[in-house]
Design an enzyme around this catalytic site. Structure first.
Site, short mmCIF file in Angstrom:
data_model
loop_
_atom_site.label_atom_id
_atom_site.label_comp_id
_atom_site.label_asym_id
_atom_site.label_seq_id
_atom_site.Cartn_x
_atom_site.Cartn_y
_atom_site.Cartn_z
N ALA A 146 -19.45 0.92 3.35
CA ALA A 146 -18.62 0.41 2.27
C ALA A 146 -19.41 -0.56 1.39
O ALA A 146 -19.20 -0.62 0.18
CB ALA A 146 -17.39 -0.28 2.86
N ASP A 167 -18.16 -6.75 13.29
CA ASP A 167 -17.22 -6.64 12.16
C ASP A 167 -17.32 -7.83 11.22
O ASP A 167 -17.12 -7.68 10.01
CB ASP A 167 -15.81 -6.42 12.69
CG ASP A 167 -15.73 -5.06 13.33
OD1 ASP A 167 -15.69 -4.08 12.58
OD2 ASP A 167 -15.82 -4.97 14.56
N GLU A 194 0.84 -1.20 0.00
CA GLU A 194 0.00 0.00 0.00
C GLU A 194 0.88 1.25 0.00
O GLU A 194 1.85 1.34 0.75
CB GLU A 194 -0.89 0.00 1.25
CG GLU A 194 -1.71 1.28 1.36
CD GLU A 194 -2.59 1.33 2.60
OE1 GLU A 194 -3.42 0.41 2.77
OE2 GLU A 194 -2.44 2.28 3.40
N ALA A 200 -10.34 10.63 2.47
CA ALA A 200 -11.79 10.70 2.63
C ALA A 200 -12.27 12.09 2.24
O ALA A 200 -11.60 13.08 2.50
CB ALA A 200 -12.18 10.39 4.06
N THR A 209 -3.85 4.84 -1.47
CA THR A 209 -4.91 5.33 -0.58
C THR A 209 -5.60 6.55 -1.20
O THR A 209 -5.09 7.19 -2.12
CB THR A 209 -4.36 5.70 0.81
OG1 THR A 209 -3.44 6.78 0.65
CG2 THR A 209 -3.69 4.54 1.49
N GLN A 224 -7.13 -4.44 8.52
CA GLN A 224 -6.44 -3.42 9.28
C GLN A 224 -5.19 -4.06 9.88
O GLN A 224 -5.16 -5.29 10.05
CB GLN A 224 -7.40 -2.94 10.41
CG GLN A 224 -6.85 -1.88 11.31
CD GLN A 224 -6.51 -0.63 10.53
OE1 GLN A 224 -5.48 -0.59 9.85
NE2 GLN A 224 -7.35 0.37 10.62
P1 FAD Z 1 -17.81 0.04 6.80
O1 FAD Z 1 -17.55 -1.38 6.48
O2 FAD Z 1 -18.93 0.66 6.06
O3 FAD Z 1 -18.09 0.23 8.34
C1 FAD Z 1 -17.13 0.27 9.37
C2 FAD Z 1 -17.64 -0.45 10.63
O4 FAD Z 1 -18.95 -0.01 10.94
C3 FAD Z 1 -17.76 -1.94 10.47
O5 FAD Z 1 -16.56 -2.61 10.60
C4 FAD Z 1 -18.77 -2.23 11.54
O6 FAD Z 1 -18.15 -2.21 12.79
C5 FAD Z 1 -19.71 -1.10 11.35
N1 FAD Z 1 -20.71 -1.47 10.32
C6 FAD Z 1 -20.83 -1.00 9.06
N2 FAD Z 1 -21.84 -1.57 8.41
C7 FAD Z 1 -22.40 -2.44 9.26
C8 FAD Z 1 -23.47 -3.35 9.16
N3 FAD Z 1 -24.20 -3.47 8.03
N4 FAD Z 1 -23.74 -4.11 10.23
C9 FAD Z 1 -23.04 -3.98 11.36
N5 FAD Z 1 -22.01 -3.14 11.48
C10 FAD Z 1 -21.70 -2.37 10.47
N6 FAD Z 1 -9.61 5.49 4.95
C11 FAD Z 1 -9.45 6.48 4.05
O7 FAD Z 1 -9.99 7.58 4.23
N7 FAD Z 1 -8.71 6.30 2.90
C12 FAD Z 1 -8.09 5.12 2.62
O8 FAD Z 1 -7.44 4.98 1.57
C13 FAD Z 1 -8.22 4.05 3.57
N8 FAD Z 1 -7.64 2.85 3.35
C14 FAD Z 1 -7.84 1.82 4.24
C15 FAD Z 1 -7.30 0.56 3.96
C16 FAD Z 1 -7.51 -0.51 4.83
C17 FAD Z 1 -6.93 -1.88 4.49
C18 FAD Z 1 -8.28 -0.32 6.02
C19 FAD Z 1 -8.49 -1.46 6.98
C20 FAD Z 1 -8.82 0.94 6.33
C21 FAD Z 1 -8.62 2.01 5.44
N9 FAD Z 1 -9.19 3.27 5.68
C22 FAD Z 1 -9.01 4.29 4.76
C23 FAD Z 1 -9.93 3.54 6.91
C24 FAD Z 1 -11.46 3.29 6.81
O9 FAD Z 1 -12.02 4.17 5.87
C25 FAD Z 1 -12.07 3.51 8.18
O10 FAD Z 1 -11.61 2.51 9.08
C26 FAD Z 1 -13.59 3.62 8.23
O11 FAD Z 1 -13.97 4.03 9.55
C27 FAD Z 1 -14.31 2.30 8.00
O12 FAD Z 1 -14.34 2.00 6.69
P2 FAD Z 1 -15.04 0.63 6.17
O13 FAD Z 1 -14.85 0.62 4.72
O14 FAD Z 1 -14.58 -0.54 6.94
O15 FAD Z 1 -16.54 0.96 6.57
#
Ligand code: FAD
Length: 315
Positions: A126, A183, A18, A52, A49, A201
């Site tokens: 997401a 999660d 990354e 946001a 990356t 993560q």
């Molecule tokens: P989601 O999956 O939508 O939700 C996050 C959490 O909310 C879930 O894990 C869960 O606990 C809860 N949740 C969501 N939907 C549900 C559901 N239907 N039911 C129950 N619980 C739910 N951020 C950036 O800004 N730019 C980047 O380039 C970036 N790269 C990343 C790369 C990796 C590998 C990782 C792990 C994170 C990255 N992030 C990045 C950070 C990420 O955007 C944040 O952690 C954000 O808060 C969560 O994103 P997500 O896509 O997991 O969200």
């Protein structure tokens, strides 16, 4: 992700890196060198990356274009949906597809400081972004024209390649998750929406990842879950990632970094920790390793060499 190939009788362990977009012109040139060095090691993909709210949009796409045109490696674009309307996110996805980007990491992203979870825009998770990427690609013409070598003006019609859509997974739980199974449920929702693999993560102990995969599998997650590994080479970096991820302090690593007097010694501690993590998760069945490279090649390539995933580096 590409399939495993064999070299000298040992199964190849897939690996990827990354990167983040450069913040200045001078760091852009340094990043291009890093991309070339990482690409020469033969990763399965290089991910970039995305800030946001679109804060790095153009610069992320520039790096992805550089990877696509200057190397043989698959570029993978992180995309976040916070603060975006459906129409805005669809336009963004089209722009990346038009640039030839066919692999995505679909993320919700975090609301910018001062904004709340209630202010996320049209796309709240997401999983919704995964669906949108799938829909935008399905709406495009199912075929594309490719030039025929040696026949100027002639075009061959080929079926379009389907996109890969990765999503994030949180072995130790998302900092805002309210219960332990949330999660795995979120990952199941992303899989149902069309995600083709997950990247985790960072985590500090092999069991964090292995136990999460076990929980996910028993809940019905079938997509590959790629472990995200970050070499922590200084106490300052450790503090920063703990702030960002909400992970528990790994006391053994924290103490080792604190008592080591030299920067080189701290780097070796971080490399050794990450290499052990990589070896143990691969031994436990991980489908590959994804390394957070911090826009530098030497540390992550050394981690892979020490983990036995790449041949030893020549200096
Ligand atoms: P989601 O999956 O939508 O939700 C996050 C959490 O909310 C879930 O894990 C869960 O606990 C809860 N949740 C969501 N939907 C549900 C559901 N239907 N039911 C129950 N619980 C739910 N951020 C950036 O800004 N730019 C980047 O380039 C970036 N790269 C990343 C790369 C990796 C590998 C990782 C792990 C994170 C990255 N992030 C990045 C950070 C990420 O955007 C944040 O952690 C954000 O808060 C969560 O994103 P997500 O896509 O997991 O969200």
């Amino acid at each position: 992700m590409s399939s495993e190939t064999e070299t000298s009788g040992t199964p190849r362990v897939p690996f990827s890196f990354e990167l983040y977009p450069p913040r200045s012109v001078s760091s852009e040139e340094a990043l291009h060198d890093t991309v070339r060095c990482l690409a020469a090691a033969g990763p399965d993909f290089l991910s970039v990356t995305y800030g946001a709210g679109g804060s790095t949009g153009g610069r992320s796409l520039d790096v992805l274009r550089f990877i696509r045109t200057q190397t043989d490696v698959e570029p993978l674009a992180h995309l976040t949906c916070v603060g975006n309307s459906y129409a805005g996110a669809a336009t963004l996805i089209r722009e990346f597809l038009d640039a030839g980007i066919l692999s995505f990491l679909a993320l919700r992203g975090d609301p910018p400081t001062g904004q709340t979870e209630d202010d996320l825009g049209d796309l709240e998770s997401a999983a919704q972004l995964v669906q949108l990427i799938d829909r935008v690609q399905a709406e495009r013409a199912p075929y594309e024209e490719a030039p025929v070598p040696g026949l100027p003006g002639a075009a061959r019609v080929d079926p379009r390649r389907k996109v890969n859509i990765a999503v994030a997974a949180f072995p130790k739980g998302h900092p805002r998750a309210t219960h332990r199974t949330q999660d795995v449920e979120a990952l199941l929702a992303k899989q149902a929406a069309g995600a083709t693999f997950a990247i985790t993560q960072l985590f500090f102990h092999p069991d964090d990842y292995l136990a999460f995969v076990e929980r996910a599998r028993s809940a019905g997650v079938t997509i590959p879950i790629l472990p995200g590994i970050m070499p922590i080479t200084s106490p300052a970096r450790l503090t920063r990632v703990l702030e960002l991820t909400g992970e528990d302090l790994p006391s053994e690593l924290a103490i080792a970094l604190d008592v080591e007097p030299t920067a080189e010694g701290r780097r070796e501690i971080g490399i050794e920790w990450a290499a052990r993590l990589a070896r143990e998760v691969v031994a436990g069945g991980a489908p590959g390793v994804h390394l957070y490279a911090f826009n530098q090649h030497e540390t992550v390539l050394t981690v892979l060499a020490e983990a036995g995933i790449l041949p030893a580096l020549r200096h």
